[in-house]
Design an enzyme around this catalytic site. Sequence first.
Site, PDB file in Angstrom:
ATOM      1  N   TYR A 109       1.399  -1.235   0.047  1.00  0.00           N
ATOM      2  CA  TYR A 109      -0.253   0.195   0.021  1.00  0.00           C
ATOM      3  C   TYR A 109       0.817   1.479   0.151  1.00  0.00           C
ATOM      4  CZ  TYR A 109      -2.936   3.865   1.753  1.00  0.00           C
ATOM      5  OH  TYR A 109      -4.120   4.943   1.269  1.00  0.00           O
ATOM      6  N   GLU A 151      -3.130   7.764  -3.998  1.00  0.00           N
ATOM      7  CA  GLU A 151      -3.016   6.542  -4.048  1.00  0.00           C
ATOM      8  C   GLU A 151      -2.717   4.999  -4.328  1.00  0.00           C
ATOM      9  OE1 GLU A 151      -5.663   4.799  -0.127  1.00  0.00           O
ATOM     10  OE2 GLU A 151      -6.921   4.127  -2.277  1.00  0.00           O
TER      11      GLU A 151
END
Length: 395
Positions: free
Chosen positions: A109, A197
């Site tokens: 992530y 993101e």
Amino acid sequence: MDIHEYQAKEILSRFGVAVPQGGLAYSPEQAAYRARDIGGSKWIVKAQIHSGGRGKAGGVKLCSSEHQVEEEADELFGKRLVTHQTGPQGKTVYRVYVEGAVAIKREIYLGLVLDRKSERVMVVASSAGGMEIEEIAQREPNSIIRSVVEPAVGMPAFQAREIAFGLGLEPALTQQAVNTILGCYKAFEELDATMVEINPLVVTEDNRLIALDAKMTFDDNALFRLPHIAELRDKSQEDPRETRANDRGLSYVGLDGSIGCIVNGAGLAMATMDMIKAAGGEPANFLDIGGGATPERVAKAFRLVTSDQNVRAILVNIFAGINRCDWVAEGIVMALQKTPLNMPVVVRLAGTHVEEGRKILARSGLPIIRAGTLAEAASRAVAAWRNDSLTKVAS
Ligand code: GDP
Ligand code: MN
């Protein structure tokens, strides 16, 4: 403003982030054509909606033939996907993105956000990425890497390297990770983003680092200077009421009452609503026309407020500092001359160029009810609305 995954990937790839080969489609046939063009034997068909959590909602499909790509795309088009981010009404799929599938060894992530507490851009990363990131953040908060960027310096390479080491990547991938992190930061900074993101950022079986998903959000207040970003806006993904007001550069919230408000400044708008209530009326909306409003913008605000069927009277309350009362007055006259209103209009002007403003209103010959103070304006608007309703019922 949010954009689609495929748009974010196109942007980030220009900043050195590696992404899979892909193509956008507006029809199932086009999706199959894209798959053929990409080549290989496995593809991912992805619903393009302004939301994460598509995988769990059935919006991400692995396919092993062109025919299957076409079928899965056919299934997705026009479908309303409900994810944990869309709310129960969901979001409709009008575009799908087809990519060559990659074999995943590891999911990471990587996110960049505006951290309000430190007032800095913060990189958030985790060696355990993928669809369960929310749960991981709750269960093992210490496994999350957080790194704040000093704005006067920007992000130096060593800071990106430190994050890469923290993710436990093998040395051969460190440089690619550094490029990815620096690229994301540069894109964030240059394009006035509020969020970037990549989830998941994957290590492939053949040891490459690739962004499999990408999300970007931009600061609405900066869009005027980024036309190539502003044009990525997809209104089919937005709330229509918000869009209508946004398009007019106005901040508007619809309410249930019958007195339409046109005010400058959010605080004054709140105070005006309170005063209307105190005088026994109910506001039909919150509307802040902002500073430096031109006559055209004021006229637009009028059209927006009067398009609400519940509005029976209008109260304009301007305390001009940056604004100019004469411009506001011109806007009012412009709007009323173009579309005469079948309802009372109360105007209170104060501040910059107030005398000129009052003269413009007086000269126009329009039946405008004038008021000197906010309290007077509110009580006149409520009284005018009551009288008006009475005469309309009587006649
Ligand atoms: P999201 O659910 O909206 O965040 O959509 P993602 O783009 O993140 O896709 C959901 C999941 O699909 C990812 O976490 C991956 O596990 C999987 N996925 C996406 N692309 C590929 C791919 O090319 N190969 C494989 N094996 N899985 C993929
Ligand atoms: Mn994702």
